[in-house]
Design an enzyme around this catalytic site. Structure first.
Site, PDB file in Angstrom:
ATOM      1  N   LYS A  53       0.862  -1.337   0.206  1.00 14.36           N
ATOM      2  CA  LYS A  53      -0.047  -0.056   0.089  1.00 14.36           C
ATOM      3  C   LYS A  53       0.750   1.349   0.037  1.00 14.36           C
ATOM      4  O   LYS A  53       0.584   2.024  -0.817  1.00 14.36           O
ATOM      5  CB  LYS A  53      -0.834  -0.129   1.305  1.00 14.36           C
ATOM      6  N   GLN A  97      -4.615  -0.981  10.361  1.00 15.79           N
ATOM      7  CA  GLN A  97      -4.659  -2.528   9.715  1.00 15.79           C
ATOM      8  C   GLN A  97      -5.234  -3.444  10.668  1.00 15.79           C
ATOM      9  O   GLN A  97      -4.810  -3.556  11.938  1.00 15.79           O
ATOM     10  CB  GLN A  97      -3.013  -2.973   9.475  1.00 15.79           C
ATOM     11  N   ASP A 120     -11.302   3.318   5.416  1.00 16.57           N
ATOM     12  CA  ASP A 120     -11.791   2.063   5.328  1.00 16.57           C
ATOM     13  C   ASP A 120     -12.930   1.852   5.579  1.00 16.57           C
ATOM     14  O   ASP A 120     -13.372   0.538   5.939  1.00 16.57           O
ATOM     15  CB  ASP A 120     -10.863   1.062   5.286  1.00 16.57           C
TER      16      ASP A 120
END
Ligand code: NAP
Length: 281
Positions: A53, A97, A120
């Site tokens: 990423k 994450q 996200d």
């Protein structure tokens, strides 16, 4: 024989436009839209994901800051870091994450991230807006899936769709987004009785499980669109959930692994950071 959906190529096209937009923002406003990623040590596949990423973000011109925290990080220290990032003007998107170590409550962490920087869709504010079909920062993988389907001119409205997997990050939001696009949606999971009979009725199948070979050709209707979000390392190779070669014979469209959904996910992350930046400015 189906058409192989080239997620990599579609993603590259979108990224070129995003890179141009980032250049313009930098030239006009002298700021760089920037993503902060927090990773708490422990999951090797997460570490690889974050590295990739970061690489793609930097290639596109996006600012990227990664916080690598040790596995024994206390929940309150992680919360403090997120609260700092929430108020920093030079940070426009925040990604934590997952999975997080067991001693950290993921739901609690999700609710700490400022929903305007929540790139996200972890925060219940964004998840709730998605549920209600309102505008919000959409989760990257499902957003990439819908974008890929649309890039191939495939109509979603009125279609019967199944999503296999019901995680908060992929399965459930993907089902919501298909529903918001007027599909009739079935959500399948590990307790679904007779997965085959559910899938055989569907025009669109999205698999987000992480079990290679789960979706076999006998489960797929002739002409169905098959999207494989699953990613599992097998003998050093990335494998999807779908028995690709055989399902390709029956599907009208199918995504490969790698080169399908994965490439779209990172690109949607960059798009979301830009969206967060534009909403905030
Ligand atoms: P997850 O949280 O482990 O969820 C897996 C889901 O699969 C669960 O809902 C589980 O059902 C369901 N499941 C397990 N066995 C099943 C079976 N035999 N039949 C039907 N459903 C079954 O995983 P996730 O985070 O959603 O990720 C799913 C996959 O997508 C993984 O391979 C992951 O690596 C991949 N992924 C890819 C991307 C990308 O960019 N390509 C991004 C994120 C994730 P229960 O709820 O009943 O347990």
């Amino acid at each position: 024989m189906g058409i192989i959906m080239d997620g990599k190529k579609i993603a590259e096209g979108i990224r070129a436009k995003l890179a141009e937009e980032i250049r313009k923002i930098e030239a006009e406003k002298a700021v760089k839209p920037t993503l902060a990623t927090i990773i708490v040590e422990g999951d090797p596949s997460s570490a690889a994901y974050v590295k990739n990423k970061e690489k793609v973000c930097i290639q596109t011109g996006l600012g990227s800051v990664t916080y690598n925290l040790p596995m024994n990080t206390k929940e309150e220290d992680l919360i403090r870091l997120i609260e700092e990032l929430n108020i920093r003007k030079d940070i426009h998107g925040i990604l934590v994450q997952v999975p997080l170590p067991k001693h950290i409550n993921e739901n609690k962490i999700a609710s700490i991230i400022d929903y305007r920087k929540d790139v996200d869709c972890f925060n219940p504010e964004n998840a709730g807006r998605l549920f209600r079909g309102e505008k919000c920062l959409l989760p990257c993988t499902p957003k990439g899936i819908i974008r890929l389907i649309k890039a191939y001119g495939i109509e979603i409205s009125g279609k019967k769709a199944a999503v296999v997997g019901r995680s908060n990050i992929v399965g459930k939001p993907c089902a919501m987004m298909l529903l918001n696009n007027n599909a009739t949606v079935t959500i399948c999971h590990s307790k679904t009785f007779n997965l085959k009979s559910q899938l055989l009725e569907c025009d669109i199948i999205v698999s987000a499980v992480g079990k290679p070979g789960l979706i076999t050709a006998d489960m797929v209707k002739e002409g169905a669109v098959v999207i494989d979000a699953g990613t599992t390392m097998v003998d050093g190779k990335l494998k999807g959930d779908v028995d690709f070669e055989k399902v390709l014979e029956k599907a009208s469209y199918i995504t490969p692994v790698p080169g399908g959904v994965g490439a779209m996910t990172t690109t949607m992350l960059i798009e979301n950071v830009l969206e967060a930046f534009n909403n905030y400015e």
